[in-house]
Write an enzyme that holds these catalytic residues in place. Structure first.
Site, PDB file in Angstrom:
ATOM      1  N   ARG A 164      27.479  70.478   7.222  1.00  0.00           N
ATOM      2  CA  ARG A 164      26.370  69.975   6.376  1.00  0.00           C
ATOM      3  C   ARG A 164      26.167  70.870   5.168  1.00  0.00           C
ATOM      4  NH1 ARG A 164      27.530  66.998   9.852  1.00  0.00           N
ATOM      5  NH2 ARG A 164      26.173  65.941  11.342  1.00  0.00           N
ATOM      6  N   SER A 257      18.493  63.358  10.506  1.00  0.00           N
ATOM      7  CA  SER A 257      18.390  64.623  11.253  1.00  0.00           C
ATOM      8  C   SER A 257      17.667  65.642  10.387  1.00  0.00           C
ATOM      9  CB  SER A 257      19.779  65.184  11.550  1.00  0.00           C
ATOM     10  OG  SER A 257      20.540  64.252  12.244  1.00  0.00           O
ATOM     11  N   GLU A 357      17.642  70.553   7.287  1.00  0.00           N
ATOM     12  CA  GLU A 357      18.698  69.937   6.465  1.00  0.00           C
ATOM     13  C   GLU A 357      18.174  69.466   5.106  1.00  0.00           C
ATOM     14  OE1 GLU A 357      21.251  66.824   7.863  1.00  0.00           O
ATOM     15  OE2 GLU A 357      21.657  67.813   9.756  1.00  0.00           O
TER      16      GLU A 357
HETATM   17  P1  NAP Z   1      24.137  63.059  20.738  1.00  0.00           P
HETATM   18  O1  NAP Z   1      25.312  62.186  21.024  1.00  0.00           O
HETATM   19  O2  NAP Z   1      22.858  62.875  21.488  1.00  0.00           O
HETATM   20  O3  NAP Z   1      24.554  64.573  20.800  1.00  0.00           O
HETATM   21  C1  NAP Z   1      23.647  65.629  20.442  1.00  0.00           C
HETATM   22  C2  NAP Z   1      24.389  66.648  19.595  1.00  0.00           C
HETATM   23  O4  NAP Z   1      25.485  67.141  20.345  1.00  0.00           O
HETATM   24  C3  NAP Z   1      24.923  66.026  18.339  1.00  0.00           C
HETATM   25  O5  NAP Z   1      24.198  66.570  17.283  1.00  0.00           O
HETATM   26  C4  NAP Z   1      26.411  66.368  18.307  1.00  0.00           C
HETATM   27  O6  NAP Z   1      26.767  67.271  17.265  1.00  0.00           O
HETATM   28  C5  NAP Z   1      26.684  67.111  19.585  1.00  0.00           C
HETATM   29  N1  NAP Z   1      27.727  66.387  20.326  1.00  0.00           N
HETATM   30  C6  NAP Z   1      27.580  65.312  21.141  1.00  0.00           C
HETATM   31  N2  NAP Z   1      28.765  64.960  21.676  1.00  0.00           N
HETATM   32  C7  NAP Z   1      29.690  65.816  21.169  1.00  0.00           C
HETATM   33  C8  NAP Z   1      31.092  65.948  21.320  1.00  0.00           C
HETATM   34  N3  NAP Z   1      31.775  65.116  22.120  1.00  0.00           N
HETATM   35  N4  NAP Z   1      31.715  66.932  20.647  1.00  0.00           N
HETATM   36  C9  NAP Z   1      31.035  67.756  19.833  1.00  0.00           C
HETATM   37  N5  NAP Z   1      29.699  67.682  19.648  1.00  0.00           N
HETATM   38  C10 NAP Z   1      29.035  66.722  20.302  1.00  0.00           C
HETATM   39  O7  NAP Z   1      23.879  62.977  19.178  1.00  0.00           O
HETATM   40  P2  NAP Z   1      22.907  62.103  18.302  1.00  0.00           P
HETATM   41  O8  NAP Z   1      21.792  62.961  17.890  1.00  0.00           O
HETATM   42  O9  NAP Z   1      22.614  60.769  18.894  1.00  0.00           O
HETATM   43  O10 NAP Z   1      23.866  61.908  17.083  1.00  0.00           O
HETATM   44  C11 NAP Z   1      25.104  61.257  17.201  1.00  0.00           C
HETATM   45  C12 NAP Z   1      25.916  61.546  15.952  1.00  0.00           C
HETATM   46  O11 NAP Z   1      25.262  61.035  14.793  1.00  0.00           O
HETATM   47  C13 NAP Z   1      26.077  63.040  15.729  1.00  0.00           C
HETATM   48  O12 NAP Z   1      27.388  63.283  15.275  1.00  0.00           O
HETATM   49  C14 NAP Z   1      25.062  63.365  14.659  1.00  0.00           C
HETATM   50  O13 NAP Z   1      25.452  64.456  13.844  1.00  0.00           O
HETATM   51  C15 NAP Z   1      25.018  62.078  13.883  1.00  0.00           C
HETATM   52  N6  NAP Z   1      23.724  61.884  13.255  1.00  0.00           N
HETATM   53  C16 NAP Z   1      23.667  61.941  11.911  1.00  0.00           C
HETATM   54  C17 NAP Z   1      22.439  61.752  11.286  1.00  0.00           C
HETATM   55  C18 NAP Z   1      22.327  61.816   9.811  1.00  0.00           C
HETATM   56  O14 NAP Z   1      21.273  61.579   9.276  1.00  0.00           O
HETATM   57  N7  NAP Z   1      23.366  62.149   9.107  1.00  0.00           N
HETATM   58  C19 NAP Z   1      21.288  61.498  12.011  1.00  0.00           C
HETATM   59  C20 NAP Z   1      21.394  61.472  13.382  1.00  0.00           C
HETATM   60  C21 NAP Z   1      22.617  61.653  13.995  1.00  0.00           C
HETATM   61  P3  NAP Z   1      27.139  66.830  15.774  1.00  0.00           P
HETATM   62  O15 NAP Z   1      25.841  66.508  15.111  1.00  0.00           O
HETATM   63  O16 NAP Z   1      27.785  68.073  15.217  1.00  0.00           O
HETATM   64  O17 NAP Z   1      28.080  65.671  15.828  1.00  0.00           O
END
Ligand code: NAP
Length: 361
Positions: A164, A257, A357
């Site tokens: 990020r 996020s 962020e």
């Molecule tokens: P989640 O699946 O509940 O997982 C929680 C966190 O654990 C995530 O932030 C993710 O990191 C990490 N994670 C989960 N599975 C993983 C794997 N197999 N390998 C490595 N890291 C893992 O996550 P969530 O909050 O629902 O989000 C799902 C994805 O959407 C994530 O990649 C998150 O970054 C993305 N997201 C983006 C935004 C945005 O506004 N840009 C908002 C919400 C969620 P990472 O974040 O590093 O992937």
């Protein structure tokens, strides 16, 4: 060139915070930027580049000249043996670009579906989701130096992408030499305006799976011959997952996020696990460990809580929301008070300082 005065920004930031731009110019082409930089009254004033407003917290009226980026365009720019090169204007909606690439047969961006914001903002944040980061699909971008008016192109290495993070989030140090077209310098925050971004989408496309929510979708609707899901299928799943878990900014204001996932050393993680055996953590390639910020916030009891009109979303503790809607919108001060209270609780319990962020303006 039209300089608009006292422009309401409530519908130009996804939190829905009420604030005004004291002066604003819409930028729909490079010629519009050239006109601003040629104007004796505007060329030297501080400037603030506004894209989709999906990653900002406005804490008052914006005094720098707001450059509202509306540069359009999506096209197949060229192709190589390995990739389709897609070019998009900085003002295009990110999600619409992702959908357009799939409709036109260029897979690769599907894991980044439904991320709010514009194409121009995507490299600033190095947006990422479900195992794909922008840098994995990025080729280069065109930008204009707001101090000299010179155009330049940066490749991925020059953008210095991190988690990020990019060169566009850092200010240049005081002693750094004046920029040139070939060497725009390291810190480009407040200095560069991104006009176009080019992506290299792999012809030899492979799905990026592995996140639990996607694996669940695959288990629910397995591909008949046991093969891989298509890019369109992954896109549809990710849209469904995000619509279920995350609030739609059109309905409940938010900036996605709010905190970055912190990273700790192996030793620090082992120490925390002794105290908090359930902590959600993922090892990274560099040997450090990523902790899920949403889990830390939830563990401190913040899910669903509010301070004033700023709240923590009921389904996702990483997302701070505007609970006052359009009638009584949250203020930037309330958002930051809530953010600081969350940082304090997480620090007191885990010894980890969460970093936010969004850019606080
Ligand atoms: P989640 O699946 O509940 O997982 C929680 C966190 O654990 C995530 O932030 C993710 O990191 C990490 N994670 C989960 N599975 C993983 C794997 N197999 N390998 C490595 N890291 C893992 O996550 P969530 O909050 O629902 O989000 C799902 C994805 O959407 C994530 O990649 C998150 O970054 C993305 N997201 C983006 C935004 C945005 O506004 N840009 C908002 C919400 C969620 P990472 O974040 O590093 O992937």
């Amino acid at each position: 060139m039209l300089v608009e005065k006292n422009v309401p920004l409530q519908f130009s930031n996804t939190f829905g915070i009420v604030a005004k731009a004291l002066s604003l110019v819409r930028i729909a082409s490079e010629a519009d930027i050239a006109a601003v930089l040629a104007d004796p009254a505007l060329k030297s004033v501080p400037k603030f580049v506004l894209g989709g407003g999906s990653n900002i917290v406005l804490t008052g009226d914006v005094k720098p000249l707001v450059l509202k980026i509306e540069i359009p365009g999506k096209r197949l720019h060229s192709e190589t043996a390995k990739a389709w090169i897609i070019e998009a204007g900085a003002g295009e909606s990110w999600h619409e670009l992702v959908a357009w690439t799939l409709q036109n047969g260029y897979p690769g961006l599907e894991n980044l579906a439904l991320i709010p914001g514009t194409v121009g903002a995507s490299p600033v944040q190095n947006i990422g989701a479900y195992g794909v980061e922008l840098q994995d699909r990025f080729l280069e971008l065109d930008a204009i130096d707001l101090t000299t008016g010179q155009s330049f192109t940066l490749n991925a290495a020059q953008c210095a992408f991190g988690y990020r993070d990019s060169v566009f989030k850092h200010k240049s140090s005081a002693g750094e030499a004046a920029s040139t077209a070939g060497n725009p310098g390291f810190g480009l925050a407040d200095k560069a305006l991104i006009t176009k971004v080019r992506f290299a989408l792999p012809k030899n496309w492979k799905p990026v799976l592995g996140y639990a929510d996607i694996e669940k979708k695959m288990a629910q609707s397995p591909v008949p011959d046991g093969g891989d899901p298509t890019a369109q299928q992954i896109f549809d799943w990710i849209c469904e997952i995000r619509r279920t878990k995350l609030p739609d900014p059109q309905v409940i204001g938010n900036a996605g996020s709010f905190f970055k996932n912190p990273t700790v050393s192996n030793e620090q993680c082992a120490d925390i696990i002794q105290r908090e055996p359930k902590i959600v953590h993922y090892p990274l390639a560099d040997g450090s460990i990523k902790l899920a910020a949403g889990w830390l916030i939830d563990a401190c009891g913040w899910k669903g809580k509010s301070i004033g009109n700023a709240g923590v979303h009921e389904r996702h503790a990483l997302v701070l929301v505007n609970r006052g809607g359009r009638e009584h919108p949250v203020t930037g001060g309330e958002v930051m008070t809530l953010a600081k209270a969350i940082q304090t609780s997480v620090y007191e319990r885990f010894g980890i300082l969460l970093e936010h962020e969004p850019v606080v303006v």
